[in-house]
Design an enzyme around this catalytic site. Structure first.
Site, PDB file in Angstrom:
ATOM      1  N   LEU A 120       1.064  -1.388   0.177  1.00  0.00           N
ATOM      2  CA  LEU A 120      -0.042  -0.268   0.102  1.00  0.00           C
ATOM      3  C   LEU A 120       0.850   1.053  -0.144  1.00  0.00           C
ATOM      4  CD1 LEU A 120      -2.737  -0.286   2.512  1.00  0.00           C
ATOM      5  CD2 LEU A 120      -3.024  -0.383   0.205  1.00  0.00           C
ATOM      6  N   ARG A 151      -4.077  -3.858  21.681  1.00  0.00           N
ATOM      7  CA  ARG A 151      -3.969  -5.328  21.768  1.00  0.00           C
ATOM      8  C   ARG A 151      -2.936  -5.854  22.441  1.00  0.00           C
ATOM      9  NH1 ARG A 151      -2.727  -5.099  14.398  1.00  0.00           N
ATOM     10  NH2 ARG A 151      -4.874  -5.032  14.225  1.00  0.00           N
ATOM     11  N   GLY A 198       4.106   1.754  -0.760  1.00  0.00           N
ATOM     12  CA  GLY A 198       5.168   1.649  -2.138  1.00  0.00           C
ATOM     13  C   GLY A 198       4.320   1.724  -3.526  1.00  0.00           C
TER      14      GLY A 198
END
Length: 671
Positions: A44, A338, A46
């Site tokens: 995404l 997380r 690059g």
């Protein structure tokens, strides 16, 4: 120890990016066609960068080691992408996204970069909708949202359970358009093996054609590294098996500082490992925590009976279940960040409540959501007194529409039906918040060398909020780098074409060939995977979810010993001239064996707990936060950026002090 200049613009935080863009140097459109840019990595970040830079008129060479940009690891980010559009009218805003991201990162991210990310987030969604990305929509036709961990709003846009794949196809379509126009030269099956510096500036790369084995020189006026993270240093991770640190690490060895290598993210919802011969782990999207409830048996004897196959989870009564996240963190429940969810699951399993054969699993249960949705649907459809089976069927249809491909993937891997029995999950290495140090313009400490997306360190601090990886990658590629790179390239318009016959290119090519020859000629007795697995075990056991000074000191010595053995006893079959996957892996593992030692060194140096970096010596001992991570803002409110010296053990630390002018640093609480 030098203090790094992050080049953060002056002024109020909500004006910094706008003012910076208004005063940045630009390149005349007629001059852009004389300027060459190399983009390494076509995920995404690059892919978006290459497409955008080519659309602006630059000549772009894009490199990826896969056969197609569509196979970039961005496709694995399934759950969604964050943006502050407030479609749900639940109080979201640019400031709220900014605050949640800084807090979620445990106050170890650069404030100005995070605010810019929040500002441009809404533009990303508009861009992707225009590209045809099939985001989910609600009944009225507006784009739908769901919530992710660490927030109290619904801001995550999604395309079923395959958001990353759909976003990548959008970026790939933009990239393909530029390839078709001849503005992007796409070089698939090429791996960057060195960065070439001329006069201290990045002027190109040395790449290996993975099909022919040919070593190639490629020149440019600037180089953009968008090569993802380094989670595979742990061997078992949710990353694709080819994901590696080589491009970033080779740039590091040329002078790009490596920031916060110990900041790695452990994701709580991964399918548990099944044995010693597994090659990777599979992630179940965090989006599942919207409807799945995480629990373990409340009695150790019940957990043991489940492990022994004498009891099924569906036989555990509701009152005998411990929904431990809901118990410990009532305000956020199953949607805590997380790092918090991962540590809580590990703690339950360490206490003997794990529910699979290894004792390393907890349940993610959808039965409550299925019944809730079933009753709601029955009411909407006017079904009077529906049976339990009818409610179950209606609810299952709703869950299937939201998460069907994820449930199917779980079933195919485990041979267990998650509609009928709870999923088993356990934390696993996922994302890396550390990476190449960049300033506000995304430039590394090497002039002309930029880093975008997960390859840099800048936005997520010590813990990334879910659905922010896709956001950062596209923000950097579409809306940041195309502006900021002009500041540097405006001084390059008279440079002319960079010759690949210069001594620096010749020397760099020789160095690459020499290293390949050295590895291939060791002709030892052990496979590349043998060393990678040993490294991964040391990393997981001593540099994983919980770390302490003794374990980190031992890890550094053990990794060094593994590295020395690798360089004396690795066996790489085949030749360097042609397709040789083992040679590719060997180069990547050689870099992981250096990074691993620096990783442990950084974790040992950072004598505090923050986000995903949990030092056992730094824990809250009493009060409401007892057992939670304890930061040390006096001594560690900084970025640790490491300079290569030739040996990871002697790497030199540079600091970027983190100053918070708009958010007060406080103890994180999700209770």
């Amino acid at each position: 120890m030098a203090t790094l200049d992050s080049k953060i613009p002056a002024g109020p935080i909500h004006e910094k990016w706008t003012n910076h863009k208004n005063h940045i140097n630009l390149v005349n459109p007629a001059n852009k066609r004389h300027i060459d840019i190399i983009v390494v990595g076509t995920g995404l970040a690059g892919g978006a960068a290459a497409a955008s830079l080519a659309e602006m008129g630059y000549n772009v060479k894009a490199f990826c080691y896969q056969d197609s940009p569509r196979r970039a690891h961005s496709i694995a980010a399934q759950g969604g992408i964050n943006a502050a559009k407030n479609y749900q009218n639940d109080g979201d805003s640019v400031y709220r996204l900014f605050y949640d991201t800084v807090k979620g990162g445990d106050y170890r991210a650069r404030e100005a970069n995070v605010h810019r990310l929040a500002e441009v987030s809404a533009n990303i969604i508009d861009q992707c909708v225009a590209q045809g990305v099939p985001f989910a929509r609600d009944y009225g036709g507006l784009l739908d949202n769901r919530s992710f961990g660490g927030v109290l709003v619904s801001r995550t846009f999604y395309a079923k359970g395959q958001t990353g794949q759909q976003l990548l196809l959008g970026a790939y379509s933009a990239l393909s358009r530029q390839i078709g126009k001849g503005k992007v030269q796409m070089l698939g099956r090429h791996e960057m093996l060195d960065l070439v510096l001329i006069g201290g500036k990045a002027r190109g790369i040395i790449a290996r054609n993975l099909v022919t084995g040919e070593i190639e020189r490629h020149s440019a006026h600037a180089v953009v590294l968008a090569t993802g993270g380094y989670g595979n240093v742990f061997f078992l991770s949710t990353n694709a098996m080819g994901s590696n640190v080589t491009a970033a690490w080779r740039a590091h060895k040329r002078g790009a500082y490596f920031a916060n290598p110990c900041f790695t993210q452990i994701h709580p919802t991964c399918i548990p490992r099944s044995g010693e011969h597994q090659s990777k782990l599979t992630l179940m999207s965090e989006s599942l925590r919207n409807d799945g409830r995480i629990w373990v048996p409340g009695k150790v004897e019940d957990a043991k009976a489940i492990r022994d196959g004498k009891l099924k989870p569906t036989q555990i009564k509701e009152e005998d279940r411990d929904y431990f996240l809901e118990r410990r963190y009532p305000a956020f429940g199953n949607l805590v960040p997380r790092d918090v969810a991962s540590r809580a699951a590990k703690e339950r399993c360490d206490e003997g409540f794990g529910v699979n054969a290894t004792g390393e699993a907890v349940y993610l249960d959808f039965q409550s959501a299925i019944m809730r949705y079933g009753k709601e649907k029955a009411m909407v459809e006017g079904i009077q007194n529906p049976s339990a089976d009818k409610i179950q069927a209606l609810g299952k249809a709703v869950i299937e529409a939201k998460y069907g491909n994820l449930f199917q993937m779980y079933y195919k891997i485990t041979d267990e039906n998650p509609y009928e029995t709870p999923m088993k999950i356990y934390p696993a290495v996922h994302y890396t918040m550390g990476g190449i140090w960049v300033d506000y313009n995304l430039m590394t400490t090497i002039p002309g060398c930029y880093a975008a997306g997960e390859a840099n360190f800048s936005e997520h601090g010590a813990n990334r909020l879910g659905a922010s990886a896709l956001m950062q990658g596209l923000a950097d590629g579409y809306f940041v780098l195309p502006y900021t790179i002009g500041e540097y390239l405006s001084s390059e318009i008279r440079t002319g074409k960079i010759s690949t016959d210069l001594p620096e290119f010749i020397e760099a090519e020789k160095n690459v060939k020499d290293q390949i020859e050295k590895m291939i000629n060791i002709k030892g007795t052990k496979s590349v995977d043998y060393f990678h697995k040993r490294l991964g075990k040391v990393m997981w056991d001593k540099v994983g979810m919980a770390r302490n000074a003794q374990g980190l000191t031992e890890a550094m010595a053990e990794i060094r010993a593994i590295r020395e053995e690798f360089w004396s006893d690795v066996r790489i079959p085949g030749t360097p001239n042609g397709l040789n996957p083992e040679l590719e892996k060997a180069g990547r593992v050689a870099d992981f064996l250096e990074l691993g030692e620096l990783f442990a060194k950084d974790a040992l140096d950072r004598n505090e707990s923050c986000g995903g970096h949990f030092r056992e010596e730094s824990v809250e001992l009493d009060g409401e936060q007892k057992g939670e991570a304890k930061r040390d803002d006096v001594n560690f409110a900084h970025v640790s950026a490491w300079e290569w010296t030739g040996d990871p053990a002697t790497s030199v630390k540079h600091k970027e002090e983190l100053v918070y002018e708009n958010i007060k640093m406080v103890q994180r609480s999700y209770k």
